[in-house]
Design an enzyme around this catalytic site. Structure first.
Site, short mmCIF file in Angstrom:
data_model
loop_
_atom_site.label_atom_id
_atom_site.label_comp_id
_atom_site.label_asym_id
_atom_site.label_seq_id
_atom_site.Cartn_x
_atom_site.Cartn_y
_atom_site.Cartn_z
CB VAL A 112 44.65 47.05 31.54
CG1 VAL A 112 45.63 47.83 30.70
CG2 VAL A 112 43.99 47.94 32.56
CE LYS A 146 42.07 52.72 33.87
NZ LYS A 146 42.74 53.87 34.48
CG ASP A 169 43.41 57.44 44.04
OD1 ASP A 169 43.77 57.15 45.21
OD2 ASP A 169 42.80 56.66 43.30
N GLY A 191 41.69 44.58 36.75
CA GLY A 191 41.34 45.34 37.95
C GLY A 191 40.00 44.88 38.45
N GLY A 192 39.67 45.32 39.62
CA GLY A 192 38.34 45.03 40.11
C GLY A 192 37.31 45.66 39.18
CG PHE A 193 36.22 48.90 39.49
CD1 PHE A 193 34.89 49.16 39.68
CD2 PHE A 193 37.02 48.66 40.58
CE1 PHE A 193 34.36 49.22 40.96
CE2 PHE A 193 36.50 48.72 41.86
CZ PHE A 193 35.17 49.00 42.04
#
Ligand SMILES: *[C@@H]1O[C@H](CO)[C@@H](O)[C@H](O)[C@H]1NC(C)=O
Ligand SMILES: *[C@@H]1O[C@H](CO)[C@@H](O)[C@H](O)[C@H]1NC(C)=O
Ligand SMILES: *[C@@H]1O[C@H](CO)[C@@H](O)[C@H](O)[C@H]1NC(C)=O
Ligand SMILES: *[C@@H]1O[C@H](CO)[C@@H](O)[C@H](O)[C@H]1NC(C)=O
Ligand SMILES: *[C@@H]1O[C@H](CO)[C@@H](O)[C@H](O)[C@H]1NC(C)=O
Ligand SMILES: *[C@@H]1O[C@H](CO)[C@@H](O)[C@H](O)[C@H]1NC(C)=O
Ligand SMILES: *[C@@H]1O[C@H](CO)[C@@H](O)[C@H](O)[C@H]1NC(C)=O
Ligand SMILES: *[C@@H]1O[C@H](CO)[C@@H](O)[C@H](O)[C@H]1NC(C)=O
Ligand SMILES: *[C@@H]1O[C@H](CO)[C@@H](O)[C@H](O)[C@H]1NC(C)=O
Ligand SMILES: *[C@@H]1O[C@H](CO)[C@@H](O)[C@H](O)[C@H]1NC(C)=O
Length: 875
Positions: free
Chosen positions: A539, A554, A650, A534-536
């Protein structure tokens, strides 16, 4: 260990968070800068800087009487950051002496109740005196620690006192082992001591006040002023920020107080309004600006929007306290509600211990008819009893019948125990009295009144004398906070267990992993194990339990406070939710600066990956419908299946994961929050967060967050499923740029088939398409109240599936191995805390829809808001 895992994690993480947040806050930026701070790491000869900004120093130079005391390391290190690695011990009395200046101080004591080299945990049994005050009397540390709701958390015991020193005093703190014939080898110990100076009249009453109307008022037959004199010591029992998440010490106004959540103590329905008046600057004309952090005044709890219902009950808090003491209750108010512009518009009664203390509580009236002016009201109340019981101190609020607005509201509650005439503040050990002997206060009204009268008499003399008092003596505050973290709720007085959420969590909910286990599971974070970038954060696919179980790992190496907050929120939320259609949290790891979440492995990744920008085979229409129904059920459970309404915030195709049987699971609760509770269940005001393309226009335009905001996002997902495209395509021609707008346009024109995914060509029967379109667009109605509930949506989607199968009258087919069911969730939906750990300041979506975080590019677990610490030491 499992039962305790969540609170434990949250505590640890909050601490971490607090640490992370410090880099930006040098002490100079706080509203109040204490001129004196001692943070002593007892039993250690080296200094320690914790990331909450505390610089712990060695204790040796403060030991004035230390012949027999020794230092020893804990056999099991605490996972909490703080002065917990070592402690100072003695089988005989020892004293710390601090050269503090005159004036009021916070005194904070930190204990880690565990076994240390040569000191068995259960033998810690001692008294503590500070100046003329007794803080602990025959205190059994392990018993107090064990009596906590949460065994892992309880190993940390924390107390806060206010003590006011006379000119020239040294503050001497003496630890005295309680030796008895049965317990000849008792010892005393301490891990950390903190002394922080405070403003002179924050909690103590200024005897020079000309206007004594601001003085604490005695609750009872008369309402004499009851000043908090300089020779009183206070123990902080509660410092509750009402209605929103905990505020850590690092975010206090400079005094390192932490503000806990109140939800454990609210016993009636109520509604939260959060983040109100964001644009309005607070004006501190009634109280000093260091009284409480700004944020305290921007969240309130009130009764709800239906005045008829509000007239029928009292908004009530019950705060367990030791009997036989006098208490100072401080109530904080601030009117920021634009609907309450006129003084007199809203006024309410306030009852303390069922005694009317305000019959015209009018916040605007108190604050010179000005919005955004915080005010504090103080009451002193005596709780009769023999000092051996835990009783409830009650606070009730009720609309004044003559008020136009039939509502009441409050921002914060502080409660302090005041020392008794012999300088004692110590309460009983938890199990020193059987629970059955406890008296319910409401039924002991008479006694209460009688005793109050006695107190009044006793105090009357003092009062007149006090006005003349010059500054003198001592001051203390204790806080029953075990821990710097989320734990306020599990505070315990005496032996009463306050049955917090975590204690009733099923034991299989959450597991704590060591970093070694995680490294083993991922071959030391081998890139080959990465299944999601992910951009963040990454995983990993991992194998635990000797390779028998596959999990998704994660990894967050906290780079941002927001990430950490969402991490906590995710644990808090997911640990308490069980549903076939919600992703399961297996456990977490919080160690060595790592924040790691471990989930059930979802073989097939996210729904999004099966819809577009992918080379995976396309899903059939029937599969897609079944997935939508499952997601609908998951959201329905969130909205109605638990005690509190939970708003996911979300919902999007990337946050819907699929297991090997294509069963969809809603994931990523980092942004979720507890919605309004109580009968009126309307909305919460909050900062807009979520994902662009999925945001409810009502939410981002008006800050109104309701369950219907999730319904809107779900409507967008339905359209994605139908069209196989993203919600927003910037390169598309204008008309088609927004999927929602385009679909609305096509639906109105009767050409909905234009938006259908080419992969689905020929699969959808026309009446099914029509109905599906109708359902999707009903979710996307501008007016949230017009949108159907998730329950209705699930019903309609089931019908759609039947239409597709030409089986309109038949019973819905469940399709393969895949079983639907509403009651698959376990008993875990006990209380979900109203606290919200996701209310980060950063990860918000700005109002024009620009997302300030997040990428849609992940492979397995979507939307990894977590990222790695680039420099874990760089603060
Ligand atoms: C707080 O109040 C003091 C005294 O009124 C003032 O000097 C100071 O600037 C204020 N601080 C902030 C951050 O508003
Ligand atoms: C500090 O304490 C450690 C362990 O107790 C000991 O080995 C060391 O010699 C001490 N250092 C000093 C400077 O006292
Ligand atoms: C702790 O030490 C650091 C580095 O010396 C200093 O910048 C900071 O202000 C200190 N913090 C406190 C609370 O004294
Ligand atoms: C303190 O509590 C422990 C249980 O945690 C118990 O074993 C011990 O006997 C108690 N000590 C005293 C002096 O009551
Ligand atoms: C505190 O301890 C110091 C050193 O032992 C002693 O000299 C002083 O008298 C004590 N002060 C008080 C107020 O007890
Ligand atoms: C408020 O609640 C009462 C009693 O349940 C109900 O009769 C009334 O219609 C409600 N009013 C509003 C405005 O919802
Ligand atoms: C609210 O509490 C007060 C004080 O105990 C009580 O007199 C009153 O009847 C209560 N009102 C309602 C509606 O419960
Ligand atoms: C608190 O203790 C001090 C010192 O013993 C004493 O002077 C004072 O009266 C006590 N306060 C109360 C409310 O009894
Ligand atoms: C104050 O507390 C001590 C210790 O519990 C007790 O012995 C004493 O009787 C109390 N004094 C009063 C006036 O209640
Ligand atoms: C205190 O109030 C809580 C919540 O209403 C209740 O469960 C508990 O039994 C009360 N405790 C006492 C001692 O009255």
């Amino acid at each position: 260990m499992d039962t305790t895992c969540i609170r434990f994690a949250l505590g640890a993480i909050l601490l971490h968070l607090l640490l992370l947040s410090l880099p930006n806050l040098s002490i100079a930026e706080f509203i109040y800068s204490p001129h004196e701070i001692f943070s002593i790491n007892c039993g250690s000869n080296s200094s320690l800087s914790t990331r909450d900004g505390r610089n712990w120093t060695a204790d040796i130079k403060f030991l004035s009487e230390n012949k027999d005391s020794v230092a020893a390391p804990a056999l099991t290190p605490s996972t909490q950051e703080g002065p917990y690695t070592d402690a100072r011990f003695s089988h005989s009395q020892f004293t710390y002496s601090f050269p503090v200046s005159t004036g009021p101080k916070f005194l904070r004591l930190f204990f880690y109740s565990t076994s240390y080299q040569n000191f068995h945990r259960s033998k810690a049994y001692f008294s503590v005196k500070a100046g003329p005050y007794t803080l602990f009397q025959d205190f059994n540390a392990s018993l107090n620690a064990d009596a906590d709701d949460d065994p892992a958390q309880t190993d940390i015991l924390f107390r806060e006192y206010c003590i006011n020193l006379k000119d020239g005093d040294r503050l001497n703190i003496t630890f005295i082992p309680s030796k008895t014939s049965q317990h000849p080898d008792s010892y005393a110990f301490i891990n950390g001591i903190e002394i922080v100076s405070m403003p002179p009249f924050l909690y103590y009453t200024n005897p020079d006040d000309v206007d004594i109307s601001g003085w604490p008022q005695l609750v009872g037959l008369n309402t004499n002023p009851f000043p908090i004199e300089n020779n009183f010591a206070l123990e902080t029992n509660y410092r509750l920020r009402v209605g929103d998440q905990q505020i850590p010490a690092s975010q206090d106004t400079g005094m390192l107080r932490s503000w806990d959540v109140d939800n454990k103590y609210v016993t009636t329905q109520s509604v939260l309004s959060l983040d109100i008046g964001i644009g309005i600057k607070l004006t501190f004309t009634k109280i000093p600006n260091y009284t409480a952090p700004d944020t305290v005044y921007r969240s309130v709890r009130n009764m709800g929007s239906n005045g008829t219902i509000n007239m029928g009950f009292n908004l009530t808090w019950q705060l367990p306290v030791d009997s036989g003491f006098t208490y100072l209750l401080r109530l904080h108010f601030c009117q920021l509600d634009p609907d309450m512009k006129n003084p007199g518009y809203q006024s309410f009664f306030i009852f303390v211990q069922d005694q009317l203390v305000e019959k015209w509580a009018d916040i605007l009236g108190w604050s010179d008819k000005q919005e955004g002016v915080p005010v504090v009201k103080q009451y002193v109340v005596f709780i009769p009893g023999n000092q051996q019981e835990t009783l409830n101190l009650s606070l009730k609020m009720h609309p004044n019948p003559t008020s136009l607005a039939k509502d009441a509201q409050i921002n914060a509650i502080e409660l302090f125990k005041i020392n008794n005439t012999t300088g004692n503040l110590a309460g009983p050990n938890p199990d020193s009295h059987p629970k059955t002997s406890e008296v319910l206060l409401p039924s002991s009204n008479k006694k209460s009144k009688g005793s109050t009268r006695t107190l009044t008499a006793a105090v009357a003399g003092t009062v007149s004398g006090v006005v003349m008092l010059s500054l003198s003596v001592a001051f203390f505050l204790t806080k029953r906070k075990k821990n710097m973290a989320v734990d306020e709720g599990s505070n315990k007085k005496g032996g009463t267990s306050r049955g917090g959420g975590s204690s009733s969590l099923p034991t299989n909910l959450c597991r704590k992993f060591s970093i070694a286990e995680i490294r083993a599971a991922t071959n030391n974070f081998d890139e080959l194990f990465v299944v999601g970038l992910g951009g963040f954060g990454n995983v990993y696919k991992g194998y635990i339990d000797d390779g028998s179980t596959r999990v998704a790992i994660k990894r967050l190496k906290a780079d941002s406070r927001q990430g950490a907050q969402e991490f906590m929120n995710e644990i808090e939320m997911l640990s308490q939710l069980r549903h076939l259609h919600l992703v399961s949290l297996v456990g977490y790891c919080y160690e060595s600066n790592e924040m790691i979440l471990v989930y059930d492995f979802m073989d097939r990744g996210s729904l999004r990956e099966h819809l577009y920008d992918t080379d995976k085979p396309s899903l059939s229409w029937k599969q897609r419908l079944q997935i939508c129904i499952g997601v609908g059920r998951g959201l329905h459970y969130l909205h109605t299946g638990t005690k509190d309404v939970i708003i996911h915030r979300d919902v999007k195709s990337a946050n819907i994961l699929l297991d090997e049987k294509w069963v969809p699971k809603v994931s990523d609760f980092g942004l979720s929050r507890i919605g309004p509770t109580g009968i009126s269940r309307t909305h919460v005001n909050t900062q807009v967060k979520g994902s662009i393309g999925y945001l409810d226009p009502e939410y981002y335009k008006r800050d109104r967050l309701t369950v219907k905001s999730d319904v809107y996002s779900f409507g967008v997902v339905l359209l994605e499923v139908l069209s196989g495209r993203q919600p927003l395509l910037h390169w598309e021609e204008k008309q088609r740029m927004s999927l929602v707008k385009w679909a609305k346009h096509c639906y109105e024109k009767g050409i909905l088939s234009e938006i259908v995914d080419p992969e689905l060509k020929g699969q959808i029967v026309p009446q099914c398409l029509r109905k599906f379109g109708e359902v999707a667009l009903s979710c996307l109605l501008e007016d949230g109240t017009q949108r159907p509930s998730m329950k209705d949506i699930v019903g309609m989607l089931e019908l759609v599936l039947q239409l597709q199968e030409g089986d309109v009258n038949g019973v819905m087919e469940s399709g393969g191995d895949y079983e639907y069911g509403d009651d698959v969730f376990s008993s875990s939906h006990n209380s979900v805390h109203v606290s919200d750990y996701s209310k980060s300041t950063g990860l918000s979506t700005t109002r024009d829809g620009d997302r300030s975080y997040g990428s849609n590019d992940f492979v397995l677990i979507p939307d990894d808001v977590f990222s790695e610490i680039k420099d874990p030491n760089g603060r």
